[in-house]
Design an enzyme around this catalytic site. Structure first.
Site, PDB file in Angstrom:
ATOM      1  N   GLY A  10       1.015  -1.080   0.189  1.00 17.62           N
ATOM      2  CA  GLY A  10      -0.151   0.039  -0.010  1.00 17.62           C
ATOM      3  C   GLY A  10       0.877   1.258   0.001  1.00 17.62           C
ATOM      4  CG  PHE A  11       0.337   6.086   0.324  1.00 15.21           C
ATOM      5  CD1 PHE A  11       1.584   6.686  -0.139  1.00 15.21           C
ATOM      6  CD2 PHE A  11      -0.301   6.809   1.311  1.00 15.21           C
ATOM      7  CE1 PHE A  11       1.950   8.007   0.274  1.00 15.21           C
ATOM      8  CE2 PHE A  11       0.102   8.064   1.742  1.00 15.21           C
ATOM      9  CZ  PHE A  11       1.162   8.618   1.072  1.00 15.21           C
ATOM     10  N   GLY A  36      -3.783  -1.794  -2.791  1.00 13.52           N
ATOM     11  CA  GLY A  36      -2.222  -1.744  -2.656  1.00 13.52           C
ATOM     12  C   GLY A  36      -1.857  -2.071  -4.140  1.00 13.52           C
ATOM     13  CB  THR A  95     -11.017  -5.753   5.340  1.00 15.14           C
ATOM     14  OG1 THR A  95     -12.112  -6.270   4.521  1.00 15.14           O
ATOM     15  CG2 THR A  95      -9.555  -5.755   5.126  1.00 15.14           C
ATOM     16  CE1 TYR A 149     -10.925   2.971   7.847  1.00 15.71           C
ATOM     17  CE2 TYR A 149     -10.967   5.257   7.856  1.00 15.71           C
ATOM     18  CZ  TYR A 149      -9.995   4.072   7.748  1.00 15.71           C
ATOM     19  OH  TYR A 149      -8.664   4.349   7.719  1.00 15.71           O
ATOM     20  CE  LYS A 153      -7.823   0.920  10.992  1.00 16.55           C
ATOM     21  NZ  LYS A 153      -6.963   0.122  10.609  1.00 16.55           N
TER      22      LYS A 153
END
Ligand code: UDP
Length: 322
Positions: A10-11, A36, A95, A149, A153
């Site tokens: 990924g970034f 990614g 995920t 989200y 998290k």
């Protein structure tokens, strides 16, 4: 040192991998290339200390082996980007929570160090700035996809702290504020790569809402430096740290700055949130980190100003075009 990075293509993961390799460490990554890409790791792919596996973080067997093999794990694999989250809430929730559960469960066997990357999104609709790690979180309603989200998290954070308290797994949590830099894609809605691309293409620079919402951007290189110090710091165990920039900018100012730095003829236009995301979408109006805790622990000081960050992204996008 041998490190395992989930989401390593990924970034942020690819920058982190690169820095560990530069330091002489051995790096193992796993990535399912959902957000990614191989392009992100093209330049390190053949480095003798770099090992990559294309698979998902929910592959328990693989995660078990890699966590066991390495001294420490950075868990970055997650569904990211507000656009992606609004469009694929099931994938986001599953995920983010499952991946973290699996990483922590396997780290618990030999009490391996784990750094969990979280997000400033967990502060939700909180209005009192700057945001401090021990502030209350203010979530939106569950029928507004965006907050899934933040909640997923926040659960990851609860889990990481629980694993430390109950099972003595040394975990540390990094709450990342808007991180930008070369290799970030605008494909999942992130504002800086989007605006830069629009400006370089001479297309409309699309400001969502009225542009008065603000953010503090951090260069990925400053973020990676902080992550590397945090994962090794014994006092960081069981703690949450904000990692963010110190320069607040409104999204309209950002659009104007990118237009000026690229010398672009693009007009700046406004798009209502309902059209940009979904009906009833709620944004965070201001998002400013209090980084005192991080500064006190590791002497954190962002080294890139806003123009330097933007120029770096502009230069990257320009070279990609040639
Ligand atoms: N935004 C925008 N135009 C875009 C993409 C994003 O005006 O093309 C706005 C978005 O509504 C938000 C801010 O820019 O207010 C930052 O968005 P991003 O998705 O980069 O990160 P967020 O802070 O929302 O997680």
């Amino acid at each position: 040192m041998r490190v395992f990075i989930t989401g390593g293509a990924g970034f942020i993961g690819s920058h982190l991998a690169e820095r560990h390799l530069q330091r002489g460490d051995e790096v193992y990554i796993i990535d399912d290339l959902s957000t990614g890409s191989m392009e992100n790791i093209e330049h390190i792919k053949s480095h003798p200390g770099f090992h990559y596996v294309l698979d998902t973080v929910t592959n328990q067997q693989l995660v078990a082996e890699l966590v066991d093999l390495c001294d420490a794990t950075y868990h970055l694999a997650a569904a990211v980007g507000v656009k992606l989250i609004v469009e694929s809430p099931v994938r986001t929730i599953e995920t983010n929570i499952r991946g973290t559960e699996i990483v922590l469960a396997h780290a618990a066997k030999k009490r391996k160090r784990v750094l969990i990357t979280s997000t400033s999104e967990v502060y939700g609709k909180r209005e009192t700035i700057p945001f401090r790690e021990d502030d209350d979180l203010v979530m939106g309603a569950t029928n507004k996809g965006r907050w899934s989200y933040a909640c997923s998290k926040a659960i990851d954070e609860f889990l990481a702290i629980a694993y430390w308290k109950e099972k003595k797994v040394p975990t540390v949590i990094a709450r990342l504020f808007n991180t930008v830099g070369p290799r970030q894609t605008g494909q999942y809605g992130m504002v800086v790569p989007n605006f830069v691309r629009q400006a370089l293409d001479g297309k409309e620079i699309t400001v969502y809402g009225n542009g008065s919402q603000s953010r503090c951007f951090t260069h990925v290189s400053d973020v990676v430096g902080a992550l590397m110090k945090l994962i090794e710091h014994p006092q960081a165990t069981g703690e949450v740290y904000n990692i963010g920039g110190d320069q607040e900018v409104t999204i309209l100012q950002l659009a104007e700055r990118i237009k000026a730095l690229t010398d672009s003829p693009s007009p700046i236009t406004f798009l209502p949130y309902d059209k940009a995301y979904e009906a009833g979408f709620e944004d965070m109006h201001r998002r400013v980190p209090d980084t005192t805790k991080l500064r006190n622990l590791i002497g954190y000081e962002p080294t890139f100003g806003l123009d330097e960050i933007l120029n770096d992204v502009i230069a990257f996008q320009r070279t990609k075009r040639t």
